[in-house]
Scaffold this motif. Structure first.
Motif, PDB file in Angstrom:
ATOM      1  N   LEU A 625       0.852  -1.125   0.101  1.00 30.57           N
ATOM      2  CA  LEU A 625      -0.130   0.029   0.193  1.00 30.57           C
ATOM      3  C   LEU A 625       0.825   1.365  -0.110  1.00 30.57           C
ATOM      4  N   LEU A 626       2.010   1.210   0.873  1.00 32.01           N
ATOM      5  CA  LEU A 626       2.882   2.265   0.745  1.00 32.01           C
ATOM      6  C   LEU A 626       3.454   2.846  -0.727  1.00 32.01           C
ATOM      7  N   SER A 627       3.748   1.558  -1.259  1.00 31.13           N
ATOM      8  CA  SER A 627       4.452   1.906  -2.557  1.00 31.13           C
ATOM      9  C   SER A 627       3.223   2.367  -3.708  1.00 31.13           C
ATOM     10  N   ARG A 628       2.058   2.103  -3.394  1.00 27.53           N
ATOM     11  CA  ARG A 628       1.107   2.800  -4.351  1.00 27.53           C
ATOM     12  C   ARG A 628       0.688   4.194  -3.885  1.00 27.53           C
ATOM     13  N   MET A 629       0.685   4.484  -2.707  1.00 20.65           N
ATOM     14  CA  MET A 629       0.330   5.774  -2.378  1.00 20.65           C
ATOM     15  C   MET A 629       1.327   6.668  -2.215  1.00 20.65           C
ATOM     16  N   MET A 630       2.523   6.360  -1.872  1.00 22.52           N
ATOM     17  CA  MET A 630       3.705   7.282  -1.976  1.00 22.52           C
ATOM     18  C   MET A 630       3.949   8.176  -3.180  1.00 22.52           C
ATOM     19  N   SER A 631       4.552   9.154  -2.955  1.00 18.77           N
ATOM     20  CA  SER A 631       4.820   9.910  -4.071  1.00 18.77           C
ATOM     21  C   SER A 631       5.893   9.440  -4.896  1.00 18.77           C
ATOM     22  N   SER A 632       5.601   9.497  -6.207  1.00 19.02           N
ATOM     23  CA  SER A 632       6.830   9.061  -6.874  1.00 19.02           C
ATOM     24  C   SER A 632       8.201   9.844  -7.015  1.00 19.02           C
ATOM     25  N   ARG A 633       8.240  10.964  -6.382  1.00 22.58           N
ATOM     26  CA  ARG A 633       9.244  11.687  -6.184  1.00 22.58           C
ATOM     27  C   ARG A 633      10.136  10.824  -5.074  1.00 22.58           C
ATOM     28  N   LEU A 634       9.555  10.045  -4.390  1.00 22.80           N
ATOM     29  CA  LEU A 634      10.223   9.350  -3.240  1.00 22.80           C
ATOM     30  C   LEU A 634      10.847   8.040  -3.743  1.00 22.80           C
ATOM     31  N   SER A 635      10.728   7.604  -5.074  1.00 20.81           N
ATOM     32  CA  SER A 635      11.202   6.355  -5.539  1.00 20.81           C
ATOM     33  C   SER A 635      12.636   6.258  -5.836  1.00 20.81           C
ATOM     34  N   ARG A 636      13.326   7.383  -5.937  1.00 20.43           N
ATOM     35  CA  ARG A 636      14.816   7.536  -6.270  1.00 20.43           C
ATOM     36  C   ARG A 636      15.594   8.498  -5.363  1.00 20.43           C
ATOM     37  N   GLY A 637      16.702   8.550  -5.589  1.00 21.25           N
ATOM     38  CA  GLY A 637      17.377   9.661  -4.657  1.00 21.25           C
ATOM     39  C   GLY A 637      17.816   9.097  -3.316  1.00 21.25           C
ATOM     40  N   THR A 638      18.403  10.168  -2.910  1.00 22.30           N
ATOM     41  CA  THR A 638      18.900   9.670  -1.300  1.00 22.30           C
ATOM     42  C   THR A 638      17.767   9.564  -0.254  1.00 22.30           C
ATOM     43  N   PHE A 639      16.723  10.379  -0.355  1.00 23.29           N
ATOM     44  CA  PHE A 639      15.499  10.398   0.610  1.00 23.29           C
ATOM     45  C   PHE A 639      14.370   9.776   0.052  1.00 23.29           C
ATOM     46  N   ASN A 640      14.439   8.526  -0.328  1.00 28.44           N
ATOM     47  CA  ASN A 640      13.744   7.688  -1.091  1.00 28.44           C
ATOM     48  C   ASN A 640      12.606   6.893   0.050  1.00 28.44           C
ATOM     49  N   GLY A 641      11.474   6.335  -0.561  1.00 26.97           N
ATOM     50  CA  GLY A 641      10.655   5.574   0.204  1.00 26.97           C
ATOM     51  C   GLY A 641      11.261   4.643   1.143  1.00 26.97           C
ATOM     52  N   GLY A 642      12.137   3.766   0.598  1.00 29.00           N
ATOM     53  CA  GLY A 642      12.807   2.733   1.006  1.00 29.00           C
ATOM     54  C   GLY A 642      13.562   3.205   2.422  1.00 29.00           C
ATOM     55  N   LEU A 643      14.228   4.237   2.217  1.00 26.26           N
ATOM     56  CA  LEU A 643      15.004   4.817   3.242  1.00 26.26           C
ATOM     57  C   LEU A 643      14.004   5.260   4.449  1.00 26.26           C
ATOM     58  N   LEU A 644      12.830   6.064   4.230  1.00 21.69           N
ATOM     59  CA  LEU A 644      11.675   6.482   5.159  1.00 21.69           C
ATOM     60  C   LEU A 644      11.386   5.216   5.787  1.00 21.69           C
ATOM     61  N   SER A 645      10.905   4.198   5.046  1.00 22.22           N
ATOM     62  CA  SER A 645      10.277   3.075   5.665  1.00 22.22           C
ATOM     63  C   SER A 645      11.500   2.308   6.626  1.00 22.22           C
ATOM     64  N   THR A 646      12.609   2.286   6.309  1.00 24.70           N
ATOM     65  CA  THR A 646      13.820   1.809   6.973  1.00 24.70           C
ATOM     66  C   THR A 646      13.996   2.553   8.106  1.00 24.70           C
ATOM     67  N   GLU A 647      13.986   3.659   8.094  1.00 21.83           N
ATOM     68  CA  GLU A 647      14.171   4.548   9.226  1.00 21.83           C
ATOM     69  C   GLU A 647      12.970   4.453  10.478  1.00 21.83           C
ATOM     70  N   ALA A 648      11.792   4.180   9.811  1.00 23.13           N
ATOM     71  CA  ALA A 648      10.709   4.328  10.573  1.00 23.13           C
ATOM     72  C   ALA A 648      10.774   2.574  11.575  1.00 23.13           C
ATOM     73  N   GLY A 649      11.127   1.705  10.711  1.00 24.11           N
ATOM     74  CA  GLY A 649      11.438   0.446  11.238  1.00 24.11           C
ATOM     75  C   GLY A 649      12.673   0.409  12.307  1.00 24.11           C
ATOM     76  N   THR A 650      13.653   0.930  11.795  1.00 19.51           N
ATOM     77  CA  THR A 650      14.721   0.805  12.828  1.00 19.51           C
ATOM     78  C   THR A 650      14.554   1.717  13.895  1.00 19.51           C
ATOM     79  N   LEU A 651      13.857   2.860  13.842  1.00 15.71           N
ATOM     80  CA  LEU A 651      13.529   3.690  14.853  1.00 15.71           C
ATOM     81  C   LEU A 651      12.720   2.944  16.001  1.00 15.71           C
ATOM     82  N   ALA A 652      11.802   2.063  15.384  1.00 12.29           N
ATOM     83  CA  ALA A 652      10.929   0.885  16.285  1.00 12.29           C
ATOM     84  C   ALA A 652      11.524   0.246  17.047  1.00 12.29           C
ATOM     85  N   ARG A 653      12.685  -0.321  16.408  1.00 11.51           N
ATOM     86  CA  ARG A 653      13.761  -1.148  17.194  1.00 11.51           C
ATOM     87  C   ARG A 653      14.296  -0.850  18.362  1.00 11.51           C
TER      88      ARG A 653
END
Length: 698
Positions: A625-653
């Protein structure tokens, strides 16, 4: 840089141009509504009614055209079928068979065009709903989907989940297979319904099947597993030949294998210490619950290293992987030496170094940027499989290291051997990486930014794309300028350059999904990180028993994804699976509490299994669902969607591990309930947030 809207316009079928959703008109309407409300000329109720009527008209136009085209295809198939029936005798000229096969494929190509037509309109509908929500307080999609999508005669469903296309595809598959059997079986008729294994692959049919799966959001195990990697996939027609050739030049199988090996080793490194972290803390004079900080320090450092390595991968992949391996080598040596140095500080520094060596951002970026589109889903699934296997192998390996001896002045026991073994593994990997990894061509030239500007056109666009229909008299320059001058809701397809800019692109629905990701990672970390302390206190489990338990939990990942990806996600909507999984996580946490009755192994193992498995199911649909709803500008680059999800998961840990350590001050007898209370609160909060945004997840 060319705006992505130009690519969409070029992808349109010119003779059908008037049948697409008139996105530009609707966008102007939304802008006009805002101006009218500001001056008091309109109220929100009238705006909702007027815009709903307009959207209904647009959808009706699309659906009627879709039905008309399907009727034409059915008529053509009926004509071909008459010729087909005359070929059941083997003495007929096989040239006619080849001719009929080509006629069927021609219908298939036109069907594929129709699927792309529906897909582009679905993209436009999602985008205009998103735009309206952003202007009017995120209420319209909830109202529109509730009243339209859930209606028994819903035309909206016809656009997003149309079964008529599948019926035409079924006729094509059946008849093309029959013609091939007529050639190969010399007249012995074999139906694909009787012998499914006799179905033959066909490039045209395969393309249609993939497009239909994408449109209806149906999945296979491979696709569902790949979504866990949160590497956004291309959803429009295949890219140009030049781009495919460019992708092939950047791809190297050995480099991909090394990338996946890095993923595997890092996960082994993360979980190999979990069964023994409490005993290691005790041996150094600290409390057993300090294991939370020992385990969490790696995640804490990863929060910072993920951003750094993601930025570094703009210029190179080989160098950050080399530095990552060196840092992990040093970190594991320090972790092992802490025992002989009798220093909890060295232990924590060693784990911090291990977290600083996390290259998971590089692993994701390599797959996203360098693996060809046709292999990206397989590579994404490989990334997730490597992570799951590493998670299972870490504790399993720890269970084998039950020994005690000395080499020179260094102690080798169950606490230190995980560090020494991983140090040796990273040394071997470092040498393999140095010799075999091939830097992609654009990185060698130091020109990745230019490459990204050229290739960003082919990123995932399921939610956030540019206008589908533009005024034919307007020049492309005017269109691009209009898109760029918009107030931010229309985004030019370029990566964001800061975490603040990335945050501004997050809609409430996306924020809720990131919060759900935080919740599931928090729940999983609570179950895993405190397992050694809890089982030792209640059941007096040995290190080997804890390790086997954790390994078994890790081994459930792939089977669970097989079931969900192949069956459950194709029966229920993703939002339904999402909500059900959240509720099951909540139930698992509730069952974990120690209240009045004696705490049993069955209760602990059963509740942990429910929580962990439900969180695994939740992760797949959540990231999809995140991949479908997230802005396509977050698909590449340093601050991409993958980084945001990684940061959210890492912060949770990090938060979960800190909770374990702080709860340790209440005593081991209160540790279980003290850690489960915040997990339960977060879980219930995520369910409430999901219900609030449920209809926007369409």
């Amino acid at each position: 840089m060319v705006a992505f809207g130009k690519k969409l316009r070029e992808s349109q079928i010119q003779e059908w141009k008037g049948q697409y959703i008139n996105y530009k008109l609707m966008k102007k309407k939304v802008k006009g509504y805002v101006e009218q409300i500001e001056v008091g000329a309109q109220n929100r109720h009238n705006v909702l009614r007027d815009f709903s009527r307009m959207l209904d008209t647009q959808i009706e136009k699309i659906v009627l055209f879709l039905l008309e085209q399907q009727g034409l295809l059915a008529h053509r198939l009926s004509d071909i079928a008459q010729q087909h029936h005359a070929l059941v005798q083997p003495q007929n000229n096989l040239l006619n068979v080849y001719h009929l096969q080509e006629l069927y494929r021609e219908v298939g190509r036109d069907l594929l065009k129709l699927v792309f037509f529906v897909e582009m309109n679905a993209i436009g509908l999602r985008k205009i709903l998103k735009k309206f929500d952003k202007r009017f307080g995120y209420k319209f999609t909830d109202y529109y989907v509730k009243t339209r999508a859930n209606h028994p005669y819903s035309q909206l469903r016809q656009v997003f989940r149309h079964v008529g296309i599948g019926a035409v595809l079924g006729v094509l598959s059946h008849n093309i297979a029959d013609l091939r059997d007529l050639q190969q079986c010399q007249g012995h008729y074999i139906s694909i319904y009787d012998q499914p294994s006799y179905s033959h692959p066909d490039p045209v049919l395969d393309s249609i099947k993939l497009a239909v799966e994408r449109l209806s959001n149906s999945t296979t195990f491979l696709q569902f597993l790949g979504r866990h990697a949160f590497i956004m996939q291309e959803e429009l027609p295949s890219p140009s030949e030049d781009h495919v050739e460019d992708e092939s030049q950047r791809y190297n199988f050995m480099s991909l294998l090394l990338n996946l090996a890095n993923t595997f080793l890092y996960m082994v490194n993360t979980y190999i210490i979990v069964p023994t972290a409490d005993n290691y803390s005790l041996s150094l004079g600290a409390a057993a619950t300090v294991c939370g900080i020992v385990i969490g320090s790696m995640a804490m450092a990863q929060i910072f290293s993920s951003v750094y390595f993601s930025a570094w991968s703009n210029r190179s992949y080989r160098r950050p992987l080399l530095i990552s391996s060196i840092v992990l080598l040093v970190g594991n040596i320090l972790y092992a030496l802490a025992y002989d140095l009798n220093s909890i500080s060295v232990l924590l520094i060693g784990r911090l170094f291990c977290g600083l060596g996390s290259a998971r951002a590089v692993n994701r970026r390599y797959i996203s940027d360098c693996v060809p589109s046709k292999l990206r889903m397989q590579a994404s699934a490989g990334f997730v499989s490597a992570s799951a296997l590493g998670m299972a192998c870490g504790p399993a390996l720890a269970s084998l290291l039950q020994t005690n001896f000395r080499i020179y002045k260094f102690t080798m026991n169950q606490e230190t051997l995980p560090g020494w073994v991983m140090a040796l593994a990273w040394l071997v990997y470092l040498l393999w990486l140095w010799i075999c990894f091939k830097e992609p061509p654009h990185h060698e030239k130091g020109n990745l930014e230019a490459y990204q500007a050229d290739t960003v056109q082919v990123i995932h666009v399921a939610v956030d794309t540019q206008p589908l229909i533009m005024n034919s008299e307007a020049t492309e320059q005017d269109e691009v300028r209009e898109e760029e001058e918009n107030d931010g809701s229309e985004e030019v397809q370029k990566p964001v350059t800061s975490i603040v800019a990335a945050y501004r692109l997050l809609t409430p629905s996306v924020k809720v999904q990131l919060f759900i990701y935080f919740m599931l990672k928090y729940a999983m970390e609570i179950v895993l990180a405190e397992s050694s302390v809890i089982t030792s206190y209640y059941f007096v489990w040995s290190t080997s028993s804890v390790a086997i338990f954790l390994a078994c939990l890790g081994l459930t990942v792939l089977p669970v994804n097989i079931v969900v990806g192949s069956y459950i996600s194709n029966i229920f909507e993703e939002r339904q699976v999402l909500l059900a999984s959240e509720i099951m996580v909540c139930i698992g946490l509730i069952l974990s509490f120690h209240v009045f009755i004696p705490y049993s192994v069955l209760q602990y193992v059963g509740s942990a299994l429910i929580t962990f498995v439900s969180a695994e199911v939740l992760e797949g649909v959540n990231l999809s669902l995140l991949s479908r709803m997230m802005s396509s500008r977050l698909s590449r680059g340093t601050f991409n969607g993958g980084l945001l999800s990684t940061e959210a998961g890492t912060l949770a840990r990090v938060v979960a591990d800190a909770t374990i350590t702080m709860s340790g001050y209440l005593g081991e007898s209160n540790l279980l309930n003290a850690t489960l209370v915040p997990a339960l609160v977060i879980s219930v909060s995520s369910i409430v947030a999901t219900c609030y945004t449920y209809n926007s997840l369409y």
